[in-house]
Design a protein around this motif. Structure first.
Motif, short mmCIF file in Angstrom:
data_model
loop_
_atom_site.label_atom_id
_atom_site.label_comp_id
_atom_site.label_asym_id
_atom_site.label_seq_id
_atom_site.Cartn_x
_atom_site.Cartn_y
_atom_site.Cartn_z
N ALA A 1 0.83 -1.21 0.00
CA ALA A 1 0.00 0.00 0.00
C ALA A 1 0.86 1.25 0.00
O ALA A 1 0.58 2.22 -0.73
CB ALA A 1 -0.93 0.00 1.21
N LEU B 1 2.42 1.88 -3.41
CA LEU B 1 1.45 2.49 -4.32
C LEU B 1 1.33 3.99 -4.06
O LEU B 1 1.31 4.80 -5.01
CB LEU B 1 0.10 1.80 -4.15
CG LEU B 1 -1.07 2.38 -4.96
CD1 LEU B 1 -0.82 2.22 -6.45
CD2 LEU B 1 -2.38 1.70 -4.56
N ILE B 2 1.27 4.38 -2.80
CA ILE B 2 1.16 5.80 -2.45
C ILE B 2 2.41 6.56 -2.88
O ILE B 2 2.32 7.66 -3.44
CB ILE B 2 0.91 5.95 -0.94
CG1 ILE B 2 -0.46 5.37 -0.55
CG2 ILE B 2 1.01 7.41 -0.52
CD1 ILE B 2 -0.68 5.26 0.94
N GLU C 1 -8.01 2.29 -5.65
CA GLU C 1 -7.99 0.84 -5.48
C GLU C 1 -9.08 0.38 -4.52
O GLU C 1 -9.72 -0.67 -4.73
CB GLU C 1 -6.61 0.39 -4.97
CG GLU C 1 -5.50 0.50 -5.98
CD GLU C 1 -5.72 -0.43 -7.17
OE1 GLU C 1 -6.01 -1.63 -6.95
OE2 GLU C 1 -5.62 0.06 -8.31
N LEU D 1 -4.42 5.00 -3.91
CA LEU D 1 -4.89 4.02 -2.93
C LEU D 1 -6.40 4.08 -2.83
O LEU D 1 -7.08 3.04 -2.79
CB LEU D 1 -4.25 4.29 -1.57
CG LEU D 1 -4.70 3.31 -0.47
CD1 LEU D 1 -4.10 1.94 -0.70
CD2 LEU D 1 -4.31 3.83 0.91
#
Length: 274
Positions: free
Chosen positions: A229, A232-233, A244, A241
């Motif tokens: 996570a 991704l950020i 998603e 995020l």
């Protein structure tokens, strides 16, 4: 430091009851507790009003009083916010507006933090420990024994809505009670039930604050771990995020795969790079 914020309401036509704010030395994130349709809260202003005023007051206290404990800052902010509507609203009502709280103070040598209720703070260490999530799971532990009827019904149905109201009413009996769970509402004493700590600033590369509407990708849906996570950020920004999360929610609109009170929830992410 470098700061990125993304937030999105559960539905475009409804107010966002998540709140984020920052100064050069402090960051706060709050997630308001809404009232299901058909339930009274004793307040004419609403949750979004409460959360924004509590958040502004807390940010000011954390920023302007650097030597004051974060718990004291939160207690002061709760008192100040309660004073804004004590004459017009029933603050003793069990459904009076409330909020989860994450507060971070970025001093020269240390990062101080406070977490109250089910929003999450993720600490990113410089060593091999990887990300460490700090969250207050007391509400989840209480709720696990009470949510069976709600989780058994398909989201979006009248039966689910009725079960959700029953769940919220049952949870109110445990809110801000010994052996229950704690949230910021009208009583400043709840601030002292917060989880608190501090970490040498040199030991961290960053911190990330998330409301439970954003953290559900990891802690409810289990579609990523914290390292994934955060990657991704870092690579695509905090809004990625939330996208998603929305994709996952839309794949399970009836809540059969991931039973939950709300198909969609307000989401907020704050990423601080140190």
């Amino acid at each position: 430091m470098h700061l990125e914020i993304a937030t999105e309401p559960a539905h475009p036509q409804r107010p966002n009851e998540d709140f984020t704010a920052a100064s050069p030395s402090a960051v706060v994130l709050l997630d308001g507790a809404g009232t299901p349709a058909g339930s009274d809260c004793g307040c004419s202003h609403g949750v979004a009003w409460y959360v924004s005023r509590l958040g502004v007051s807390l940010l000011a206290a954390v920023t302007n009083q650097p030597d004051r404990a974060l718990t004291d800052c939160l207690a002061d902010a709760i008192t100040q916010t309660a004073g804004l509507h004590a004459d017009t609203c029933d603050l003793s009502h069990p459904g009076t507006p409330s909020a989860t709280v994450v507060a971070v103070r970025l001093a020269d040598e240390v990062v101080e933090y406070l977490v109250l209720a089910d929003s999450t703070l993720v600490l990113e260490h410089t060593d091999e420990r990887g990300p460490v999530a700090v969250t207050d799971d007391r509400e989840a532990l209480v709720g696990a024994a009470l949510r069976g009827a709600m989780d058994a019904e398909a989201a979006g149905t009248a039966e689910h809505a009725e079960a959700l109201r029953g769940y919220v009413e049952a949870m109110r009996a445990h809110r801000n009670q010994p052996e229950g769970f704690w949230v910021a509402a009208a009583d400043p004493a709840t601030a002292y039930a917060s989880l608190t700590g501090n970490v040498p600033r040199a030991d961290l590369t960053g911190v990330t604050l998330l409301s439970d509407g954003a953290s559900r990708l990891v802690d409810r849906f289990e579609l990523a771990d914290w390292a994934e996570a955060l990657r991704l950020i870092r690579e695509q920004g905090p809004a990625a995020l939330i996208r998603e999360v929305r994709t996952a929610e839309l794949s399970d609109t009836d809540g059969r795969r991931w039973p939950r009170g709300k198909t969609h929830d307000d989401s907020a992410v704050v990423r601080v790079t140190l």
